[in-house]
Design a protein around this motif. Structure first.
Motif, mmCIF file in Angstrom:
data_model
loop_
_atom_site.group_PDB
_atom_site.id
_atom_site.type_symbol
_atom_site.label_atom_id
_atom_site.label_comp_id
_atom_site.label_asym_id
_atom_site.label_seq_id
_atom_site.Cartn_x
_atom_site.Cartn_y
_atom_site.Cartn_z
ATOM 1 N N THR A 59 16.170 -10.356 -72.007
ATOM 2 C CA THR A 59 14.924 -10.287 -72.744
ATOM 3 C C THR A 59 14.289 -8.715 -72.628
ATOM 4 O O THR A 59 13.440 -8.602 -73.415
ATOM 5 N N ASP A 60 15.028 -8.055 -71.945
ATOM 6 C CA ASP A 60 14.337 -6.597 -71.779
ATOM 7 C C ASP A 60 15.421 -5.463 -72.347
ATOM 8 O O ASP A 60 16.690 -5.212 -71.901
ATOM 9 N N ASP A 61 14.684 -4.982 -73.314
ATOM 10 C CA ASP A 61 15.797 -3.839 -74.079
ATOM 11 C C ASP A 61 16.009 -3.027 -73.456
ATOM 12 O O ASP A 61 17.383 -2.579 -73.361
ATOM 13 N N ASN A 62 15.266 -2.235 -72.536
ATOM 14 C CA ASN A 62 15.942 -1.210 -71.731
ATOM 15 C C ASN A 62 16.918 -1.695 -70.653
ATOM 16 O O ASN A 62 17.627 -0.861 -70.470
ATOM 17 N N GLN A 63 16.669 -2.598 -69.948
ATOM 18 C CA GLN A 63 17.848 -3.062 -69.211
ATOM 19 C C GLN A 63 19.262 -3.412 -69.936
ATOM 20 O O GLN A 63 20.165 -2.955 -69.295
ATOM 21 N N VAL A 64 19.113 -3.964 -71.496
ATOM 22 C CA VAL A 64 20.331 -4.308 -72.093
ATOM 23 C C VAL A 64 20.895 -2.816 -72.245
ATOM 24 O O VAL A 64 21.973 -2.643 -71.886
ATOM 25 N N LYS A 65 20.155 -1.881 -72.760
ATOM 26 C CA LYS A 65 20.624 -0.408 -72.982
ATOM 27 C C LYS A 65 21.183 0.250 -71.845
ATOM 28 O O LYS A 65 22.310 0.775 -71.928
ATOM 29 N N ALA A 66 20.907 -0.118 -70.737
ATOM 30 C CA ALA A 66 21.247 0.676 -69.698
ATOM 31 C C ALA A 66 22.434 0.021 -68.799
ATOM 32 O O ALA A 66 23.253 0.661 -68.557
ATOM 33 N N LYS A 70 25.964 1.656 -68.574
ATOM 34 C CA LYS A 70 26.622 1.795 -67.303
ATOM 35 C C LYS A 70 28.198 1.395 -67.692
ATOM 36 O O LYS A 70 29.116 1.669 -67.003
ATOM 37 N N ALA A 71 28.280 0.370 -68.510
ATOM 38 C CA ALA A 71 29.759 -0.243 -68.677
ATOM 39 C C ALA A 71 30.356 0.963 -69.111
ATOM 40 O O ALA A 71 31.751 1.234 -68.898
ATOM 41 N N ILE A 72 29.943 1.604 -70.334
ATOM 42 C CA ILE A 72 30.633 2.719 -70.637
ATOM 43 C C ILE A 72 30.963 3.872 -69.981
ATOM 44 O O ILE A 72 32.135 4.370 -69.760
ATOM 45 N N ASP A 73 30.028 4.160 -69.123
ATOM 46 C CA ASP A 73 30.182 5.239 -68.065
ATOM 47 C C ASP A 73 30.969 4.970 -66.960
ATOM 48 O O ASP A 73 32.188 5.739 -66.714
ATOM 49 N N LYS A 74 31.233 3.687 -66.477
ATOM 50 C CA LYS A 74 32.310 3.234 -65.663
ATOM 51 C C LYS A 74 33.483 2.900 -66.217
ATOM 52 O O LYS A 74 34.724 3.416 -65.734
ATOM 53 N N PHE A 75 33.504 2.111 -67.305
ATOM 54 C CA PHE A 75 35.101 1.896 -68.016
ATOM 55 C C PHE A 75 35.322 2.333 -69.286
ATOM 56 O O PHE A 75 36.543 2.171 -69.685
ATOM 57 N N GLY A 76 34.612 3.002 -70.127
ATOM 58 C CA GLY A 76 34.848 3.736 -71.130
ATOM 59 C C GLY A 76 34.747 2.977 -72.508
ATOM 60 O O GLY A 76 34.922 3.327 -73.550
ATOM 61 N N ARG A 77 34.675 1.756 -72.316
ATOM 62 C CA ARG A 77 34.675 0.757 -73.633
ATOM 63 C C ARG A 77 34.132 -0.560 -73.017
ATOM 64 O O ARG A 77 34.316 -0.950 -71.813
ATOM 65 N N LEU A 112 20.551 -12.880 -76.785
ATOM 66 C CA LEU A 112 21.944 -12.957 -77.331
ATOM 67 C C LEU A 112 22.031 -11.896 -78.488
ATOM 68 O O LEU A 112 23.013 -11.208 -78.512
ATOM 69 N N LEU A 113 21.260 -11.735 -79.409
ATOM 70 C CA LEU A 113 20.913 -10.883 -80.330
ATOM 71 C C LEU A 113 21.078 -9.394 -80.226
ATOM 72 O O LEU A 113 21.686 -8.635 -80.376
ATOM 73 N N ARG A 114 19.950 -9.339 -78.974
ATOM 74 C CA ARG A 114 19.878 -7.981 -78.299
ATOM 75 C C ARG A 114 21.153 -7.397 -77.604
ATOM 76 O O ARG A 114 21.332 -6.117 -78.016
ATOM 77 N N VAL A 115 21.662 -8.228 -76.914
ATOM 78 C CA VAL A 115 23.072 -7.743 -76.349
ATOM 79 C C VAL A 115 23.888 -7.234 -77.429
ATOM 80 O O VAL A 115 24.738 -6.407 -77.354
ATOM 81 N N SER A 116 24.043 -8.489 -78.316
ATOM 82 C CA SER A 116 25.334 -8.208 -79.323
ATOM 83 C C SER A 116 24.877 -6.896 -80.337
ATOM 84 O O SER A 116 25.851 -6.078 -80.478
ATOM 85 N N ARG A 117 23.806 -6.821 -80.484
ATOM 86 C CA ARG A 117 23.358 -5.388 -81.285
ATOM 87 C C ARG A 117 23.529 -4.225 -80.444
ATOM 88 O O ARG A 117 23.958 -3.111 -81.166
ATOM 89 N N GLU A 118 23.730 -4.197 -79.229
ATOM 90 C CA GLU A 118 23.915 -3.133 -78.509
ATOM 91 C C GLU A 118 25.376 -2.727 -78.137
ATOM 92 O O GLU A 118 25.963 -1.608 -78.274
ATOM 93 N N VAL A 119 26.215 -3.952 -78.220
ATOM 94 C CA VAL A 119 27.782 -3.800 -77.843
ATOM 95 C C VAL A 119 28.429 -3.523 -79.313
ATOM 96 O O VAL A 119 29.274 -3.079 -79.209
ATOM 97 N N LEU A 120 27.961 -4.324 -80.560
ATOM 98 C CA LEU A 120 28.745 -4.219 -81.647
ATOM 99 C C LEU A 120 28.947 -3.116 -82.141
ATOM 100 O O LEU A 120 30.131 -2.815 -82.691
ATOM 101 N N PRO A 121 28.193 -1.954 -82.088
ATOM 102 C CA PRO A 121 28.397 -0.760 -82.654
ATOM 103 C C PRO A 121 29.622 0.033 -81.792
ATOM 104 O O PRO A 121 30.511 0.735 -82.401
ATOM 105 N N LEU A 122 29.698 -0.178 -80.593
ATOM 106 C CA LEU A 122 30.727 0.215 -79.600
ATOM 107 C C LEU A 122 32.076 -0.342 -80.238
ATOM 108 O O LEU A 122 32.930 0.367 -80.272
ATOM 109 N N MET A 123 32.162 -1.683 -80.604
ATOM 110 C CA MET A 123 33.234 -2.249 -80.731
ATOM 111 C C MET A 123 33.893 -1.836 -81.997
ATOM 112 O O MET A 123 34.863 -1.526 -82.381
ATOM 113 N N ARG A 124 33.002 -1.501 -82.937
ATOM 114 C CA ARG A 124 33.162 -1.106 -84.526
ATOM 115 C C ARG A 124 33.819 0.225 -84.353
ATOM 116 O O ARG A 124 34.710 0.744 -84.956
ATOM 117 N N LYS A 125 33.168 1.188 -83.417
ATOM 118 C CA LYS A 125 33.743 2.354 -83.174
ATOM 119 C C LYS A 125 35.187 2.518 -82.504
ATOM 120 O O LYS A 125 36.007 3.301 -82.932
#
Length: 135
Positions: A59-66, A70-77, A112-125
Motif C-alpha cells: 500500500t506504500d508507493d515509496n516502498q514498492v518503488k524502493a 533494490k531488486a534491479i540493483d542486486k540481480f539486474g532484472r 497488486l496493481l501498484r506492484v504490477s505497474r512498477e514491475v511490468l515496464p521492466l518486463m516489457r523492456k
C-alpha cells in the motif's frame, strides 16, 4: 542451473509466499522476498546468498518503488512477479466494517496493481517475464 530466474515475491514471510520463496531458492533461482516488517527474521531463517529480503507494504508507493529498485540493483532484472500479499475479512457481509473492506481492497486490489505497474515496464523492456497473481 544455467539460467536462474529472478523472482519478486510479495508477502513472503509466511504461507504460500514463504513456501514459494523456499521452492524457488531450492531450484537455484534468485528471490527478492518482500515482507512488511522484520526482514532479518526471514533472511536468517532461509540463509541463502540468492535471497534479498526487503521491507515493503504493497500500500506504500515509496516502498514498492524502493523494493523494485533494490531488486534491479542486486540481480539486474525480474523474471517472475509473484503477487501474493493479501489480507482477508472473516465476517458476514453485514458485519464487515467499511474500514475493513477498504483495507482489503487497498491491499488485495490496489496493492497488486501498484506492484504490477512498477514491475511490468521492466518486463516489457526485457521482452520477457511472468506475472502470477494469488487471490
Amino acid at each position: 542451473m544455467n539460467n536462474p530466474k529472478v523472482w519478486f515475491i510479495t508477502g513472503a514471510s509466511r504461507g504460500f509466499g514463504f513456501e514459494i520463496t523456499k521452492a524457488a531458492l531450492a531450484s537455484g533461482d534468485k528471490v527478492v522476498a518482500t515482507v512488511r516488517n522484520n526482514t532479518k527474521k526471514l533472511a536468517e531463517k532461509l540463509n541463502n546468498s540468492n535471497l534479498l529480503v526487503t521491507t515493503m507494504n504493497v500500500t506504500d508507493d515509496n516502498q514498492v518503488k524502493a523494493s523494485v529498485q533494490k531488486a534491479i540493483d542486486k540481480f539486474g532484472r525480474i523474471d517472475v512477479l509473484e503477487n501474493n500479499a493479501g489480507v482477508g475479512i472473516l465476517s458476514a457481509v453485514e458485519e464487515a466494517l467499511d474500514r475493513e473492506v477498504r483495507e482489503n481492497y487497498e491491499v488485495n486490489v490496489f496493492g497488486l496493481l501498484r506492484v504490477s505497474r512498477e514491475v511490468l515496464p521492466l518486463m516489457r523492456k526485457q521482452r520477457s517475464g511472468h506475472v502470477i497473481n494469488i487471490s
